[in-house]
Design an enzyme around this catalytic site. Structure first.
Site, PDB file in Angstrom:
ATOM      1  N   SER A   1       0.830  -1.213   0.000  1.00 17.09           N
ATOM      2  CA  SER A   1       0.000   0.000   0.000  1.00 17.09           C
ATOM      3  C   SER A   1       0.866   1.265   0.000  1.00 17.09           C
ATOM      4  O   SER A   1       1.857   1.355   0.709  1.00 17.09           O
ATOM      5  CB  SER A   1      -0.895  -0.010   1.242  1.00 17.09           C
ATOM      6  OG  SER A   1      -1.681   1.159   1.275  1.00 17.09           O
TER       7      SER A   1
ATOM      8  N   LYS B   1      -3.264   2.777  -2.138  1.00 20.82           N
ATOM      9  CA  LYS B   1      -2.914   3.536  -0.939  1.00 20.82           C
ATOM     10  C   LYS B   1      -4.080   3.551   0.054  1.00 20.82           C
ATOM     11  O   LYS B   1      -5.237   3.540  -0.331  1.00 20.82           O
ATOM     12  CB  LYS B   1      -2.544   4.984  -1.311  1.00 20.82           C
ATOM     13  CG  LYS B   1      -2.150   5.791  -0.082  1.00 20.82           C
ATOM     14  CD  LYS B   1      -1.225   6.927  -0.371  1.00 20.82           C
ATOM     15  CE  LYS B   1      -0.774   7.588   0.938  1.00 20.82           C
ATOM     16  NZ  LYS B   1       0.282   6.851   1.622  1.00 20.82           N
TER      17      LYS B   1
ATOM     18  N   ASN C   1       9.712   8.089   5.004  1.00 21.73           N
ATOM     19  CA  ASN C   1       8.566   8.816   4.478  1.00 21.73           C
ATOM     20  C   ASN C   1       7.663   9.246   5.608  1.00 21.73           C
ATOM     21  O   ASN C   1       7.566   8.572   6.633  1.00 21.73           O
ATOM     22  CB  ASN C   1       7.807   7.981   3.436  1.00 21.73           C
ATOM     23  CG  ASN C   1       6.690   7.158   4.037  1.00 21.73           C
ATOM     24  OD1 ASN C   1       5.604   7.665   4.330  1.00 21.73           O
ATOM     25  ND2 ASN C   1       6.948   5.879   4.262  1.00 21.73           N
TER      26      ASN C   1
ATOM     27  N   GLY D   1       1.666  10.966   5.513  1.00 19.49           N
ATOM     28  CA  GLY D   1       0.503  11.352   6.309  1.00 19.49           C
ATOM     29  C   GLY D   1      -0.807  10.939   5.675  1.00 19.49           C
ATOM     30  O   GLY D   1      -1.834  11.624   5.808  1.00 19.49           O
TER      31      GLY D   1
ATOM     32  N   ASN E   1      -5.182  -0.933   7.957  1.00 21.25           N
ATOM     33  CA  ASN E   1      -3.910  -0.298   8.295  1.00 21.25           C
ATOM     34  C   ASN E   1      -3.978   0.090   9.772  1.00 21.25           C
ATOM     35  O   ASN E   1      -4.501   1.137  10.128  1.00 21.25           O
ATOM     36  CB  ASN E   1      -3.690   0.919   7.394  1.00 21.25           C
ATOM     37  CG  ASN E   1      -2.355   1.596   7.650  1.00 21.25           C
ATOM     38  OD1 ASN E   1      -1.659   1.264   8.607  1.00 21.25           O
ATOM     39  ND2 ASN E   1      -2.002   2.552   6.799  1.00 21.25           N
TER      40      ASN E   1
ATOM     41  N   CYS F   1       0.049   2.829  10.748  1.00 22.22           N
ATOM     42  CA  CYS F   1       0.741   3.950  10.106  1.00 22.22           C
ATOM     43  C   CYS F   1       1.451   4.790  11.165  1.00 22.22           C
ATOM     44  O   CYS F   1       0.808   5.290  12.085  1.00 22.22           O
ATOM     45  CB  CYS F   1      -0.220   4.841   9.322  1.00 22.22           C
ATOM     46  SG  CYS F   1       0.656   6.226   8.570  1.00 22.22           S
TER      47      CYS F   1
ATOM     48  N   ILE G   1       5.613  -6.168   7.102  1.00 24.43           N
ATOM     49  CA  ILE G   1       5.543  -5.171   8.136  1.00 24.43           C
ATOM     50  C   ILE G   1       5.293  -3.790   7.530  1.00 24.43           C
ATOM     51  O   ILE G   1       5.606  -3.568   6.366  1.00 24.43           O
ATOM     52  CB  ILE G   1       6.866  -5.097   8.951  1.00 24.43           C
ATOM     53  CG1 ILE G   1       8.038  -4.780   8.025  1.00 24.43           C
ATOM     54  CG2 ILE G   1       7.106  -6.361   9.720  1.00 24.43           C
ATOM     55  CD1 ILE G   1       9.389  -4.653   8.730  1.00 24.43           C
TER      56      ILE G   1
ATOM     57  N   GLY H   1      12.421  -0.065   2.729  1.00 25.14           N
ATOM     58  CA  GLY H   1      13.473  -0.408   1.766  1.00 25.14           C
ATOM     59  C   GLY H   1      14.393  -1.494   2.306  1.00 25.14           C
ATOM     60  O   GLY H   1      14.205  -1.997   3.408  1.00 25.14           O
TER      61      GLY H   1
ATOM     62  N   THR I   1       8.674  -0.122  -1.612  1.00 26.26           N
ATOM     63  CA  THR I   1       9.640   0.911  -1.991  1.00 26.26           C
ATOM     64  C   THR I   1      10.354   0.603  -3.305  1.00 26.26           C
ATOM     65  O   THR I   1      10.687   1.515  -4.068  1.00 26.26           O
ATOM     66  CB  THR I   1      10.657   1.079  -0.840  1.00 26.26           C
ATOM     67  OG1 THR I   1       9.930   1.470   0.332  1.00 26.26           O
ATOM     68  CG2 THR I   1      11.695   2.119  -1.155  1.00 26.26           C
TER      69      THR I   1
HETATM   70  C1  LIG Z   1       5.979   6.418   0.425  1.00 25.75           C
HETATM   71  C2  LIG Z   1       5.318   5.313   1.187  1.00 25.75           C
HETATM   72  C3  LIG Z   1       3.947   5.380   1.443  1.00 25.75           C
HETATM   73  C4  LIG Z   1       3.318   4.373   2.161  1.00 25.75           C
HETATM   74  N1  LIG Z   1       1.976   4.465   2.378  1.00 25.75           N
HETATM   75  C5  LIG Z   1       1.347   3.465   3.045  1.00 25.75           C
HETATM   76  C6  LIG Z   1      -0.059   3.495   3.225  1.00 25.75           C
HETATM   77  O1  LIG Z   1      -0.746   4.408   2.789  1.00 25.75           O
HETATM   78  N2  LIG Z   1      -0.636   2.466   3.900  1.00 25.75           N
HETATM   79  C7  LIG Z   1       0.086   1.407   4.388  1.00 25.75           C
HETATM   80  O2  LIG Z   1      -0.489   0.504   4.967  1.00 25.75           O
HETATM   81  N3  LIG Z   1       1.414   1.351   4.211  1.00 25.75           N
HETATM   82  C8  LIG Z   1       2.064   2.348   3.550  1.00 25.75           C
HETATM   83  N4  LIG Z   1       3.420   2.276   3.362  1.00 25.75           N
HETATM   84  C9  LIG Z   1       4.169   1.126   3.905  1.00 25.75           C
HETATM   85  C10 LIG Z   1       4.369   0.050   2.834  1.00 25.75           C
HETATM   86  O3  LIG Z   1       3.133  -0.438   2.376  1.00 25.75           O
HETATM   87  C11 LIG Z   1       5.216  -1.112   3.382  1.00 25.75           C
HETATM   88  O4  LIG Z   1       4.534  -1.731   4.451  1.00 25.75           O
HETATM   89  C12 LIG Z   1       6.572  -0.681   3.892  1.00 25.75           C
HETATM   90  O5  LIG Z   1       7.080   0.366   3.110  1.00 25.75           O
HETATM   91  C13 LIG Z   1       7.601  -1.820   3.905  1.00 25.75           C
HETATM   92  O6  LIG Z   1       7.801  -2.382   2.637  1.00 25.75           O
HETATM   93  P1  LIG Z   1       8.941  -1.878   1.597  1.00 25.75           P
HETATM   94  O7  LIG Z   1      10.231  -1.806   2.356  1.00 25.75           O
HETATM   95  O8  LIG Z   1       8.958  -2.894   0.504  1.00 25.75           O
HETATM   96  O9  LIG Z   1       8.499  -0.547   1.135  1.00 25.75           O
HETATM   97  C14 LIG Z   1       4.072   3.273   2.645  1.00 25.75           C
HETATM   98  C15 LIG Z   1       5.441   3.205   2.379  1.00 25.75           C
HETATM   99  C16 LIG Z   1       6.070   4.199   1.660  1.00 25.75           C
HETATM  100  C17 LIG Z   1       7.535   4.091   1.396  1.00 25.75           C
END
Ligand SMILES: Cc1cc2nc3c(=O)[nH]c(=O)nc-3n(C[C@H](O)[C@H](O)[C@H](O)COP(=O)(O)O)c2cc1C
Ligand SMILES: Cc1cc2nc3c(=O)[nH]c(=O)nc-3n(C[C@H](O)[C@H](O)[C@H](O)COP(=O)(O)OP(=O)(O)OC[C@H]3O[C@@H](n4cnc5c(N)ncnc54)[C@H](O)[C@@H]3O)c2cc1C
Ligand code: FES
Lengths: 257, 325
Positions: B44, B68, B92, B95, B150, B153, B213, B239, B288
């Protein structure tokens, strides 16, 4: 998965002046659709450092797609080391573009600070031979940031230069060059690109004179696709993403803090 | 020199049944009552504007999409700067900028539905009632194949997250489960002492799966100005930097609970995704990595297939939780 992600061979990567480099890629698919003001998002390493891609305005799109850049950090330094024949992973074209000058425009101003010069060669390529008087006001830090600008002159652009230290041109900010001018708002269109502090001063100048003006803005970018909502800037209509809603905005819309 | 053609995936229709070496690979996985053709999705908040930039024929190959997070009312998000790159990752503090549930259903959902693969709709309520209202609106309009709650957050200035409190987790999941007609997934936070306890609370309340996570709470300081770099002061780290910790959490939770886990945290390549599957994740989400390499989710899918072929596995279930100890 992506329509606009490709690897393109580098055709040239050369120094134009002590501070600026020009890099050209052989990218026919981008050439077909790119417009002045749009940008490319370039992966400068296959590794993880630096982590993000880097955004660059398109400087020219003739035989090759070209960017103008200044090595200021790891990403741009790695770019400067690339050799012709190497492939670059590029997303593009991205973002919106400068719109054509409105009907009745006679004089077009391009106000650029530092590397904010980049989009204006492409813009002048598109606007030349259309009967406009093209004027570039360029402010750089010192003469290391200034090159002959033959290509601008070949497009019939009159160039005015200022440097912070006065080593070439007028001493001071770019606004020194037009501070005292009073152009006609019905026949003048202004385009600008540079650091936000400079854009803010252009904003108050054009507001005071009722001039129409489009600004290309900057913000740190992750995706450059409008997905992460990381590059938002405040506008009078709420936050907008520089990468997807911009990078070009009506300057009256942007709130510079 | 000619342009190098992007490596495109062969246009096969159904990734759930990929033929090779004379045998069929079964990639299909199950989340509650929902069957997915393969275990790869996106995280997401990291995937958007598919209709403009993506080749939809390729997006269709994924097992599911997760848009999202949507809240009841629209949110304008945090002041900039909202992102920052860090060693092997990023911070990030967006919000949860989103158009609110009504705006989402009107403006975003139709294009997402047209892609034609299952949608896990990520939702966030500031109260239990808000969660319920959002679920009811989607139930009425249709369009959610599952809900991802979610609960985690880190960017909303709350003192404590739902996913940091087993009782709150149990309560919210139970309330949504009572009214949802599609599977319910609880997305948990890594910022807890005992992730197993929280996961168990979600299971007890009837969750159909756990997403693990979300980002780690994190911050960075500009030493010149002595201000926090992010406009929101604090943010979340994602990341490759968080991957080993994510893999560990998935492994820990997988040993404790029986429901499927959707694993994420720093997946950049198929190799990374395989770690999550072997640790016990039923599905993997690419987050990411989409920002660095938009083709990452498909490359992950292709790489999983290749690995299964090489290791003569016929069913993705032979891979899931196959860690040797
Ligand atoms: C820019 C950004 C926006 C995110 N927005 C949301 C969100 O709206 N809802 C949510 O549950 N997770 C959100 N996440 C978390 C990701 O869904 C994910 O759980 C987290 O980034 C770990 O995975 P990754 O390292 O592959 O990004 C966001 C992450 C990033 C980097
Ligand atoms: C839409 C858009 C178009 C752009 N077009 C061009 C272009 O045509 N040519 C070009 O050279 N650059 C352009 N930039 C900026 C370019 O992306 C940055 O210069 C680049 O990201 C710096 O990367 P780096 O790794 O070299 O430096 P980093 O290591 O990221 O930064 C080095 C230092 O420079 C500072 N810095 C980073 N970015 C900027 C910036 N934009 N302005 C001022 N200081 C900065 C950092 O704070 C740091 O102190 C553009 C940016 C955007 C958003
Ligand atoms: S950089 Fe991701 S939305 Fe602009």
């Amino acid at each position: 998965m992506h329509k606009i992600q490709n690897k393109f061979p580098i055709a040239a990567n050369e120094r134009l002046c002590p501070r600026f480099y020009r890099l050209a890629v052989d990218a026919k698919s981008i050439l077909k659709s790119i417009r002045p003001g749009q940008f490319l998002h370039i992966r400068v390493t296959d590794g993880l450092e630096p982590f993000f891609r880097r955004p660059f305005s398109v400087y020219r799109a003739k035989k090759f797609v070209e960017i103008l850049y200044e090595p200021i950090g790891l990403g741009t330094r790695l770019l400067a080391e690339k050799k012709p024949g190497e492939f670059l992973d590029i997303l593009g074209p991205l973002g919106n573009h400068f719109t054509a000058p409105p009907k009745g425009t006679k004089q077009v101003w391009m106000v650029a600070g530092g590397i904010g010069l980049a989009p204006f060669l492409f813009l002048s390529d598109e606007l030349k031979h259309k009967g406009y008087e093209l004027i570039l006001f360029y402010g750089g830090r010192s003469k290391g940031h200034v090159f002959p600008m033959k290509e601008f002159k070949n497009n019939g652009v009159k160039t005015w230069i200022a440097t912070d230290d006065g080593s070439i041109g007028v001493k001071g900010w770019v606004s020194e060059l037009f501070r005292t001018l009073d152009p006609n708002p019905t026949t003048t269109m202004v385009y600008t690109c540079g650091p936000h502090a400079m854009l803010a001063s252009v904003q108050s100048f054009v507001k005071a004179r009722g001039l129409r003006c489009e600004a290309s803005c900057e913000e740190v970018m992750a995706c450059a696709l409008g997905a992460c909502l990381g590059c938002s800037i405040p506008t009078v209509n709420g936050y907008k993403t520089v990468c997807y809603d911009g990078p070009v905005f009506d300057i009256a819309e942007v709130v510079f803090s | 020199m000619p342009e190098k053609k992007p490596t495109t995936v062969k246009p096969t229709g159904h990734w759930s049944r990929v033929t090779g070496h004379g045998s069929q690979l079964n990639l299909a996985v199950q989340i509650g009552t929902l069957r997915l053709k393969n275990p790869v999705t996106v995280a997401s908040g990291t995937f958007g504007h598919a209709e403009k930039y993506y080749d939809l024929e390729e997006v269709k190959k994924l097992g599911a999409l997760v848009p999202k997070t949507v809240t009841l009312h629209s949110r304008e998000g945090n002041p900039p700067p909202r992102i920052l790159e860090t060693p092997s990752g990023m911070l990030n503090a967006i919000g949860i900028e989103n158009p609110g549930v009504d705006g989402f259903i009107e403006k975003k959902l139709p294009a997402l539905r047209r892609i034609g693969i299952p949608l896990f709709i990520s939702i966030l309520g500031h109260t239990d009632e808000e969660f319920e209202t959002i679920v009811k609106k989607f139930t009425k309009e249709g369009g959610a194949d599952a809900f991802e709650l979610n609960l985690s957050c880190p960017n909303l200035k709350q003192k404590i997250l739902v996913a940091q409190d087993p009782q709150a987790t149990r309560r919210v999941v139970a309330k949504v489960k009572a009214i949802a007609r599609v599977p319910v997934i609880a997305k948990l936070a890594p910022n807890v002492t005992d992730i197993g306890e929280i996961a168990q609370a979600a299971v007890d309340a009837g969750a159909d799966a756990i997403s693990l996570i979300n980002t780690f709470s994190a911050m960075a300081i500009d030493v010149r100005t002595r201000r926090s770099v992010l406009g929101n002061c604090t943010g979340g780290l994602s990341g490759p930097a968080i991957r080993p910790m994510a893999v560990h959490m998935i492994w820990e939770v997988a040993q404790k609970i029986k429901i499927p886990i959707i694993g994420m945290g720093g997946i950049m390549t198929a190799q990374d995704a395989l770690e999550f599957l072997i640790a016990g994740a039923t599905m993997v989400a690419v987050g990411t990595a989409n920002f660095i390499n938009p083709r990452a989710p498909l490359e992950v899918l292709e790489g999983i297939v290749e690995y299964m072929r090489k290791n003569k596995m016929n069913d993705i279930k032979d891979l899931i939780g196959s860690l040797k100890i």
